[in-house]
Enzyme design. Structure first.
Site: not given
Length: 826
Positions: A697-698
């Site tokens: 996600q990051e």
């Protein structure tokens, strides 16, 4: 960490607001302070073979651990090795020295590589970079030129480096010639713009104004935004003024004013025109003033325009006047302008009047105006918007019962609109959480399910119906004041959710069209790969949020690849003998592929990504080419692009990770850096799948990723937080750029994640929100919702943070499916 808006680098919240960390006992118990000098690559006790040392060195390179990489490669050079191994070692050693800032050693090593038989094609480019860093510009120029002789297609990226070396030697004309030559090579649009800017600066400094103007015009032709086009129009005009060609200059300024009024530079051009007494269209003048926040001049210009055109003027003049007066704090004049606007555009004016009232803090008037719009213009394009904000502002005023009715009215009047499912779900949540009316909540959620069964908020309604049926449990957070309001009572605007877990009261829900069994069947049949759909299916199977995965399996990198390629070959109706993994000529012969690959090999990662991403997006309508790129990008280490290409394959074939071959799912949800993440998870006591989902996600596993908020690396740690963690870990000689090194970034991210998990007693949703938005914000939401996952998610009022939790939950479920026991939990 990527958007720590509150206390990002502060210690974990005090136990007075967060559950005592001592009550959280993960397995195994983590070691709180890691050894910062730990090398991520294992070192055997026995002297390894050269091939083993090379592999260990390459692992260290992958992890950004340059010290370990250098140690392994240097040691290997002292052992009996083949010519092929020598070339490989010298190349990797030179790159490692270069990446670690040991430029003289890099130059020496790469020079040795030059005299071997058949050195790699990037050798001269690597040498040139090292020489340039040692300020040996003449030698660097020679190396760049040698590289260009055999790689002429690289001109757009090598000639600017030559130019920089020439400038360092004070040779401006050679620099200009190099930049001009750079434009002859293929390059991404942004790269070409950067070259034109450099040339424009140099020509301007040489007082070659016509040549500078030519560069500004070229940039404007390449630009896609009004802001860049306006900037170039102004800069070209400014250059023309320096050349004393005032007519050409003013024409450029007029172009900016008339065509690009939002560009800040157009305001500078307007000032020049006004000072020179050059006539300017008054409406455009007002527009440029308005966008430059020069509201008083804007008002004056718009009024002159109206006075000059009393019977034939643009209706939106009144709108811009109203906004200008509002910015000046003159709301009466703003309202007067909107009244005039209503004479020409009554529907739009009503919406603008409502927005103005809302911005002025007069929610009651705004609601009245929005409702007037839905009454007067029920089929108007803004009717759903007006209905939504009438409900939203009513909710904000504290009249929850009326807000519920208005959300439902929106859904009933505009069932086709994208806001309708959310309106029904949110109305149900208000009934449940604010009015404690389980039957009304269930009725609204059932309406959402009935009318929008496959929408995201239809799935959300299913989640909450599964909680509510057949009995209602009092929400974990109760209202203050203690007496819960009835549907007819108003809640004070300042009422907040506080309190502790209370699950003793249950009441049956009856008279609903769907039974509990019906809802469970609907949940099981949800086909979306989204947060609420996956969570609903988890609830039906009795799976709590973020359950530990005891049987994590790390498959071989190509496990299942043959079956996946057979599946894709059949799906695309290709010849059974087709090797679909071999790069198509469409890719292999594309200039972006050729140039991007050579840049990547030379360690110029950002430039390489620009070219290769351009290629990926260009073929994103072709599943076969996207699959080939997913493999190629994976193999060279351009992981973000590989993930995106694999996602394209899934989308184009109409499949998800749950029904496509697992190999393709694993390309889209990979476990890169497992050699780092698995030990960290064991050390700190969290599930490794949680960190895989978080890193995906990051950064999509892109180690050199950097966000607009300056978050860096795989774990997207911002500088202040990085400094705080380095202090806590006593990390030696920490520099901010160390966060780009995978073994550093993941260590810091893992430590911070574990810290938040402890602070919030192992409650994952709160820990993730702390990671994203800061512990202070997470503590505030935790005080409102407690450790009720569903209530917590609905309580988070930062859209980015809520989406962050939902996406990591989704990723976690997918990772569990792909790498756990293979049971599709969602």
């Amino acid at each position: 960490l990527s958007a720590c808006a509150d206390n990002a680098a502060a210690p974990a919240p005090a136990p007075t607001t967060i559950a005592q960390a001592a009550t959280y006992t993960p397995q195994p118990t983590p070691t709180l302070i890691p050894q910062p000098t730990r090398t991520p690559s294992p070192t055997p006790t026995a002297t390894p073979l050269p091939a083993t040392r090379i592999a260990l060195g390459q692992d260290a390179v992958e992890n950004g651990d340059w010290d370990t990489a250098v140690t392994q490669f240097e040691s290997t050079l002292t052992e009996p090795i083949t010519d092929t191994q020598q070339i490989e070692i010298l190349l990797e050693l030179g790159k490692s020295y270069l990446a670690d800032g040991r430029y003289a050693q890099a130059a020496d090593t790469i020079t040795q590589l030059q005299i071997t038989n058949n050195p790699p094609s990037e050798t001269h480019l690597l040498l040139a970079q090292a020489l340039e860093k040692t300020n040996d510009f003449e030698a660097a120029i020679a190396a760049y030129q040698t590289y260009l002789e055999t790689n002429p297609e690289m001109a757009a990226y090598i000639q600017p480096r030559l130019a920089a070396a020439y400038l360092a030697l004070g040779e401006r004309e050679q620099a200009i010639a190099a930049y001009e030559a750079a434009l002859e090579g293929p390059a991404h649009r942004l790269t070409r713009i950067a070259i034109h800017r450099k040339l424009a600066d140099l020509y301007l400094e040489n007082e070659a104004y016509t040549a500078a103007i030519k560069q500004y015009d070229a940039i404007r032709a390449l630009a896609v935004t009004e802001y860049t086009k306006g900037e170039m129009s102004y800069l070209a005009g400014a250059a023309a003024l320096l050349a004393e060609d005032t007519n050409a200059a003013y024409q450029r300024f007029l172009t900016g004013v008339n065509d690009y009024p939002r560009a800040p530079e157009s305001y500078q051009g307007l000032i020049a025109l006004v000072n020179a007494e050059i006539p300017v269209d008054e409406f455009q003048r007002g527009l440029v003033d308005y966008y430059a926040n020069a509201y008083e001049p804007a008002v004056a210009a718009f009024r002159r325009y109206l006075n000059a055109n009393p019977d034939d003027y643009r209706a939106d003049t009144h709108l811009y006047l109203a906004w200008s007066y509002e910015a000046l704090g003159d709301f009466d004049s703003a309202l007067a302008q909107l009244a005039d606007y209503a004479q020409k555009e009554p529907a739009d004016a009503l919406i603008e009047q409502a927005k103005l009232a809302a911005r002025a803090g007069d929610g009651e008037t705004a609601v009245t105006l929005y409702l007037d719009y839905t009454t007067q213009f029920p089929d108007g394009p803004d009717a759903p918007f007006a209905a939504w904000w009438a409900a939203k502002l009513t909710e904000q005023s504290g009249d929850i019962a009326a807000a519920i009715a208005r959300y439902q009215a929106l859904a009933d009047a505009y069932p086709w609109h994208e806001d309708a499912p959310e309106a029904l779900f949110h109305a149900g949540f208000l009934a449940w959480n604010r009015l404690d009316d389980a039957e009304l909540a269930a009725s609204l959620w059932q309406q959402a399910v009935r009318q929008h069964p496959q929408s995201e908020y239809g799935a959300a309604a299913i989640v909450w119906l599964l909680r509510a049926m057949p009995t209602h449990t009092t929400p974990t957070a109760v209202l203050t004041p203690a007496a819960a309001p009835t549907a007819a009572a108003a809640i004070a605007p300042t009422a907040t959710l506080t309190g502790s877990v209370s699950i003793s009261e249950t009441r049956p829900i009856s008279g609903l069209p769907y039974t509990r069994a019906d809802i469970e069947e609907l949940a099981a049949n949800l086909n979306g790969v989204s947060y609420y759909a996956l969570h609903a299916r988890d609830i039906v199977q009795g799976i709590p949020p973020f359950p530990p995965v005891p049987d994590f399996e790390l498959p071989d990198v190509d496990d299942g690849r043959a079956q996946a390629e057979t599946w894709l070959r059949d799906l695309l109706e290709l010849d059974p003998e087709t090797d679909i993994a071999v790069l198509s000529p469409v890719i292999a012969e594309d200039e972006r592929f050729i140039v991007g690959t050579k840049l990547w090999q030379a360690g110029l990662l950002q430039e390489a990504k620009l070219e290769l991403e351009g290629l990926r997006t260009a073929v994103s309508d072709d599943a076969l080419l996207s699959y080939q790129l997913a493999l190629y990008f994976r193999d060279i280490g351009l992981y973000r692009s590989s993930i995106l290409a694999a996602g394209t394959v899934l989308n184009l074939t109409g499949h998800t990770v749950f029904d496509a071959p697992p190999f393709i799912g694993r390309l889209a949800y990979p476990v890169y850096y497992a050699d780092l993440i698995l030990p960290l998870a064991e050390q700190y006591g969290y599930d490794p799948l949680l960190q895989f989902a978080l890193v995906r996600q990051e950064s999509l596993f892109e180690s050199f990723a950097r966000s607009g908020a300056a978050a860096q690396g795989l774990a997207q740690v911002i500088p202040d937080t990085g400094a705080y963690i380095a202090q806590r870990l006593a990390w030696p000689d920490f520099e901010n750029d160390d966060l780009y090194k995978p073994y550093v970034g993941l260590e810091f991210g893992g430590y911070y994640l574990s810290q938040q998990l402890k602070a919030f007693d192992g409650f994952t949703a709160a820990a993730l929100s702390a990671y994203n938005a800061g512990p202070g914000n997470a503590a505030h939401w935790y005080e409102q919702a407690g450790d009720d996952h569903d209530l917590y998610v609905e309580t988070v009022n930062f859209a980015e943070t809520r989406l962050y939790i939902e996406r990591i939950y989704t990723g976690y479920v997918i990772y569990e499916f792909l790498y756990g026991d293979g049971d599709p939990k969602g």
